[in-house]
Design an enzyme around this catalytic site. Structure first.
Site, PDB file in Angstrom:
ATOM      1  CB  ALA A  47       0.224   2.403   0.226  1.00 28.39           C
ATOM      2  CD  GLU A  77      -6.059   6.594   2.555  1.00 24.16           C
ATOM      3  OE1 GLU A  77      -7.204   7.043   2.496  1.00 24.16           O
ATOM      4  OE2 GLU A  77      -5.188   6.829   1.696  1.00 24.16           O
TER       5      GLU A  77
END
Lengths: 335, 335
Positions: free
Chosen positions: B73, B283
């Protein structure tokens, strides 16, 4: 003695809004408008009336004694107009807070706003802080970390730009609540994403930069329970370890208020944040004014959550009374 | 079957960074640089090596089965260069994710990034979404709510600018994770204040605008446990009541992942957010890579917190497996 560290004068008499509206109209028509400070048409009776049915009534109903009281945060509006705009407006707002505290010395203690116009030197804010503390008996200041109102194009808190203000806060031995004003960026909602995002941002700037090591006596109050930080306490602790940031040093400069409007949030706050770094606050009358249908009580009646949280009496005493006296040494309790 | 809804390819082989560095150098030298897509020099063996000692090892060690996997990201970098820069980079990154999922179909399912250059029409992102879903079997997309990297000068999520993308997500029946990329504004720390602030901002935009009423099938995953929102659940519920926003309608479009790196945070999340709106996520390998000295386990080993949280087996089953299958109907579980 229960001391609320976070109250704004959100219920000002109509003369305040009228003065500001006229000023904003003038500077909108002419961005270089200077104007004059002039007079704000507000009587003592109007001040009494504006508080009796609101903050004072709620203090009595909820059982708090004293509110550390500052101008309405969302109205600081540092992004509006020029340095003259913010200076005159700020002086009036601070003088109004002084009048409130003179009328109700047992109920309110004064905290100021600062002029903070974007693109202007910090010295104007240093001067207003000195005036408020030395000449008017103020015990702290609100500092807006983003005077651009949600565009974040100014200097981060660790930037040398702020140094003279941090030095003056330390010299005067007063704390700052790091509190933004209204968002003028449509991406953000003022009392939702903007307030909470700014709280998180302020803590992160302190943690990642370590600049508070240069100011041993600098004390920041992070409102709204610290934004996202206590909920992500593990994330911040972990990032600090990964990056060799001094988490404990940062936290030693930070106090989190209890403006978190449900039991689960307060329970989290008191579970992860050291009790020594928590200050009772309600932000009353503020961002949320209704009654929670799940409890039958006002969302912002935060004393109830502290009362119900798993705390010892000594911890409650610290949160309600003792900590705030340490953070605000100039606070004189009514005898 | 334990499905992790939030994994990024943060451990890419060196050829990925080399390709990107050369591209960024070229567009830095000439902002109008178009360049060519060219080839990214990454072998299958390098991909295997990059995952075996990281994500795959951690899946095995922690007991998760499948990770919904997307490009790194923080490297999306939509603010860098022009529309060609982001298009070529995005295509490569998505094709790399496809290769990962082809190599390890039992371990990863693909989610794409989108080109999203600031100031360009959304149609480029719609086209890439269609390519990824229809031609390459992707099951969802990451959408950056602030392609300007922390200046927030683009359109809020409720703005008509985004409508074609929301329509395409609904038509293809795929969800979007609302996830920013690196901050290029020094006010923000990428994986700290920027990520968490963006999560809070996205939820607030959905809540205050009510635009999801026009897209009954639109599904947003809010990463990092929803930013500040669960901690301030009472604040948002109260603001919704004060302003007649439909809180339940908004929440029905939102799923919060469990990327909250301590037990107290997860306990709060599962206490206030309806179980139906929580998706297991870690994550991993991501923002926090160390071991918590308080527990002896990795901060981002979030399965441990879910295991220890006060949940029924049915609730755990929903969070670990069932909810994510409802949110990602295109997800095909390995047989």
């Amino acid at each position: 003695m229960i001391i609320d560290c976070h109250g704004h004068y959100t219920t000002t008499p109509p003369g305040v809004g009228r003065w500001r509206d006229a000023q904003v109209a003038a500077v909108t028509a002419d961005p270089a408008h200077v104007g004059v400070k002039g007079a704000m048409a507000v009587t003592d009776d109007e001040i009494r009336q504006s508080l009796e049915g609101a903050q004072l009534k709620l203090q009595r109903a909820r059982g708090s004694d004293l509110t550390i009281f500052s101008p309405r945060a969302s109205w600081m509006g540092h992004h509006i107009g020029n340095e003259h705009t913010s200076r005159f407006w700020t002086e009036h707002q601070n003088e109004l807070i002084r009048r409130v505290c003179d009328l109700y010395p047992a109920n309110f203690a004064p905290v100021c706003q600062l002029p903070q116009s974007p693109g202007t030197p910090i010295q104007g804010s240093v001067a207003e802080l000195e005036r408020c503390v030395n000449e008017m008996g103020f015990i702290g200041a609100n500092v807006n970390p983003d005077p651009t109102g949600g565009f974040w194009t100014g200097a981060p808190l660790w930037d040398r730009y702020w140094w003279p203000l941090w030095e003056k806060l330390c010299e005067l031995d007063v704390p700052a609540m790091i509190h933004v004003s209204a968002a003028c960026n449509e991406q953000f909602h003022t009392t939702g994403s903007h307030y909470l995002g700014a709280d998180t941002t302020a803590v992160t700037q302190v943690l990642t930069s370590g600049f508070t090591r240069d100011f041993p006596n600098l004390r920041f109050i992070i409102p709204h329970g610290g934004g996202a930080v206590p909920y992500h306490w593990g994330r911040f602790r972990g990032m600090a370890l990964d990056n060799s940031w001094d988490f404990d040093e940062a936290v030693s400069h930070l106090w989190f208020d209890t403006c978190v409007y449900h039991q689960a949030g307060i329970d989290l706050l008191v579970r992860v944040v050291p009790t020594s770094q928590i200050l009772f606050g309600s932000e009353m009358v503020g961002a949320v004014r209704g009654i929670d249908p799940e409890t039958g009580h006002h969302f912002d009646d935060t004393k109830r959550y502290i009362d119900a949280a798993p705390l010892t009496d000594a911890q409650r005493q610290a949160i309600f009374t003792d900590n705030v006296q340490r953070v605000f040494p100039r606070l004189q309790l009514p005898s």
